[in-house]
Scaffold this motif. Structure first.
Motif, short mmCIF file in Angstrom:
data_model
loop_
_atom_site.label_atom_id
_atom_site.label_comp_id
_atom_site.label_asym_id
_atom_site.label_seq_id
_atom_site.Cartn_x
_atom_site.Cartn_y
_atom_site.Cartn_z
N ARG A 150 0.83 -1.21 0.00
CA ARG A 150 0.00 0.00 0.00
C ARG A 150 0.86 1.26 0.00
N ALA A 151 1.94 1.24 -0.76
CA ALA A 151 2.84 2.40 -0.80
C ALA A 151 2.18 3.62 -1.42
N ASP A 152 1.02 3.42 -2.09
CA ASP A 152 0.32 4.57 -2.66
C ASP A 152 -0.52 5.32 -1.62
N ALA A 153 -0.61 4.77 -0.39
CA ALA A 153 -1.34 5.45 0.67
C ALA A 153 -0.65 6.77 1.00
N GLN A 154 -1.43 7.78 1.32
CA GLN A 154 -0.86 9.10 1.57
C GLN A 154 -0.25 9.20 2.96
N SER A 155 0.86 9.95 3.04
CA SER A 155 1.63 9.97 4.28
C SER A 155 0.87 10.57 5.45
N GLY A 156 -0.11 11.44 5.17
CA GLY A 156 -0.89 12.02 6.26
C GLY A 156 -1.66 10.99 7.05
N LEU A 157 -1.79 9.77 6.51
CA LEU A 157 -2.54 8.73 7.21
C LEU A 157 -1.76 8.10 8.35
N GLU A 198 -10.52 3.51 2.43
CA GLU A 198 -11.80 3.22 1.76
C GLU A 198 -12.49 4.52 1.36
N LEU A 199 -12.45 5.52 2.23
CA LEU A 199 -13.07 6.80 1.92
C LEU A 199 -12.34 7.49 0.77
N ARG A 200 -11.03 7.35 0.71
CA ARG A 200 -10.26 7.96 -0.39
C ARG A 200 -10.66 7.39 -1.74
N ARG A 201 -10.97 6.10 -1.75
CA ARG A 201 -11.36 5.45 -3.01
C ARG A 201 -12.80 5.73 -3.39
N THR A 202 -13.68 5.79 -2.41
CA THR A 202 -15.11 5.89 -2.71
C THR A 202 -15.66 7.32 -2.68
N ALA A 224 18.43 -0.71 -0.27
CA ALA A 224 19.15 -1.05 -1.50
C ALA A 224 18.29 -1.91 -2.42
N SER A 225 17.38 -2.66 -1.86
CA SER A 225 16.48 -3.50 -2.66
C SER A 225 15.43 -2.69 -3.41
N GLY A 226 15.30 -1.40 -3.06
CA GLY A 226 14.28 -0.56 -3.67
C GLY A 226 13.03 -0.45 -2.82
N ARG A 227 12.93 -1.27 -1.79
CA ARG A 227 11.76 -1.23 -0.91
C ARG A 227 11.86 -0.05 0.04
N VAL A 228 10.73 0.62 0.23
CA VAL A 228 10.70 1.72 1.19
C VAL A 228 10.48 1.16 2.58
N GLY A 229 11.38 1.45 3.49
CA GLY A 229 11.25 0.98 4.86
C GLY A 229 10.98 2.11 5.81
N PRO A 230 10.09 1.92 6.77
CA PRO A 230 9.77 2.98 7.74
C PRO A 230 10.92 3.22 8.71
N ILE A 231 10.84 4.29 9.46
CA ILE A 231 11.85 4.59 10.47
C ILE A 231 11.75 3.58 11.60
N SER A 232 12.90 3.09 12.05
CA SER A 232 12.91 2.18 13.18
C SER A 232 12.40 2.89 14.42
N ALA A 233 11.71 2.14 15.28
CA ALA A 233 11.19 2.72 16.51
C ALA A 233 12.30 3.13 17.46
N PHE A 317 3.28 7.56 0.48
CA PHE A 317 4.46 7.11 1.20
C PHE A 317 5.62 6.80 0.26
N GLY A 318 5.33 6.07 -0.83
CA GLY A 318 6.42 5.54 -1.63
C GLY A 318 6.71 6.27 -2.91
N THR A 319 5.92 7.24 -3.29
CA THR A 319 6.12 7.90 -4.59
C THR A 319 5.51 9.29 -4.55
N THR A 320 5.94 10.17 -5.45
CA THR A 320 5.37 11.52 -5.54
C THR A 320 4.20 11.54 -6.50
N ALA A 321 3.84 10.42 -7.10
CA ALA A 321 2.74 10.42 -8.08
C ALA A 321 1.44 10.80 -7.38
N GLY A 322 0.64 11.55 -8.10
CA GLY A 322 -0.68 11.90 -7.59
C GLY A 322 -0.72 13.09 -6.69
N ARG A 323 0.40 13.82 -6.59
CA ARG A 323 0.39 15.01 -5.72
C ARG A 323 -0.51 16.07 -6.27
#
Length: 323
Positions: A150-157, A198-202, A224-233, A317-323
């Motif tokens: 779900r990397a397309d989810a917006q960071s404000g969430l 769900e609200l964002r989609r509907t 390095a794998s290209g995967r976006v990883g969150p900040i460690s706690a 979270f993972g891309t600037t697309a859709g800004r």
């Protein structure tokens, strides 16, 4: 060291060299440290009214009864007004001149006090968010992040994830008071990450009204794998986690333009240790040259674990697309 400097230090408004010098002075001088802590407690008390107290039972009835018992022949307030005003027009002119001069003198001070209180409110809000993130980190291996697919989810969430975990009861802390009040009337609909997605989609229009706050979030960094990883706690060093939202449009690419929340004067930044610091520029440190863009000068997750990027609430979270 004057009171203004101590207040600026307590609010995190001092530049780094002077701030570090005062921290060292406070470490060596218990009396100075006690004064700073007292100022911080005072600021927190001003920002948080605390508990509300109900009036004693029957207070209104007792007040009305007391007024009703007043003797009818007691002089009224208007009886004390003289029939002739013992002042000349010139006296009024002098008094008005003095009043205007005093008003002109006090206005800048009042404005400065109001700005400092708004600044303190912003610091208080970020500290409250930091407490919620700290509690989240005690039961999760990282700060809030969406599922891997779900990397397309917006960071404000990130706020929705805190809300869903029962760690963000007051959504008002997402509003920076310095730039005026946001309309958070629709934010009460925010219940969980899945509900918000769900609200964002509907119902995109309702979603836009709901996600309407002033703070951006760090989505993590790209491995390095290209995967976006969150900040460690429990990061090994201080990482910017939440901050005043970045400038929009073409201004984002200009390192000289700070957050609009404080009209370009700088930005408050919440770090992974729970502290809030005031940055007069977008430079975080030698390994993090811009709090709003990664070291490749892009609005994307960091290029390494020390490269923090604060995304606007509606950027994925993972891309600037859709800004």
């Amino acid at each position: 060291m004057n009171a203004d400097e101590l207040l600026d230090f307590a609010l995190g408004q001092l530049d780094d060299p002077r701030r570090r010098a005062l921290e060292e002075d406070a470490r060596l001088d218990p009396d100075l440290d006690a004064r700073i802590q007292a100022i911080r407690r005072g600021v927190d008390d001003l920002c948080d009214d605390g508990l509300a107290y109900a009036p004693p039972p029957g207070l209104a009835e007792r007040t009305l009864a007391f007024v009703a018992q007043a003797p009818a022949n007691d002089p009224a307030v208007l009886d004390y007004i003289p029939t002739r005003v013992p002042f000349r027009l010139a006296d009024f002119a002098v008094a008005a001149s003095i009043f205007i001069a005093g008003l002109l003198t006090l206005t800048p001070a009042v404005q400065r006090s109001r700005e400092r209180m708004d600044q303190a409110g912003c610091v208080f809000n970020l500290k409250q968010i930091g407490q919620s993130l700290g509690e989240y980190a005690t039961i999760h291996p990282s700060y809030p992040a969406p599922p891997g697919d779900r990397a397309d989810a917006q960071s404000g969430l990130f706020a929705a994830m805190l809300r869903g975990a029962g760690l963000l009861p007051d959504l008002g802390v997402l509003d920076c008071p310095y730039n005026g009040r946001n309309d958070l009337a629709h934010a009460h609909k925010l219940a969980s990450f899945e509900q918000a997605e769900e609200l964002r989609r509907t119902d995109p229009a309702s979603y836009e009204k709901m996600v309407n706050w002033d703070y951006g979030y760090n989505p993590g960094y790209r491995h390095a794998s290209g995967r976006v990883g969150p900040i460690s706690a429990r990061p090994a060093s201080l990482i910017a986690v939440v901050a005043d939202q970045p400038p929009d449009g073409v201004l984002l690419g200009d390192v000289d333009h700070n957050s609009p929340n404080h009209y370009g004067a700088g930005q408050n930044v919440l770090y992974s240790d729970g502290g809030v610091r005031w940055l007069r520029s977008r430079l975080v440190g030698p390994d993090d040259r811009d709090v709003y863009l990664n070291n490749a000068r892009k609005l994307e997750p960091g290029v390494h674990d020390q490269d923090s990027v604060i995304l606007p609430p509606r950027v994925p979270f993972g891309t600037t697309a859709g800004r």
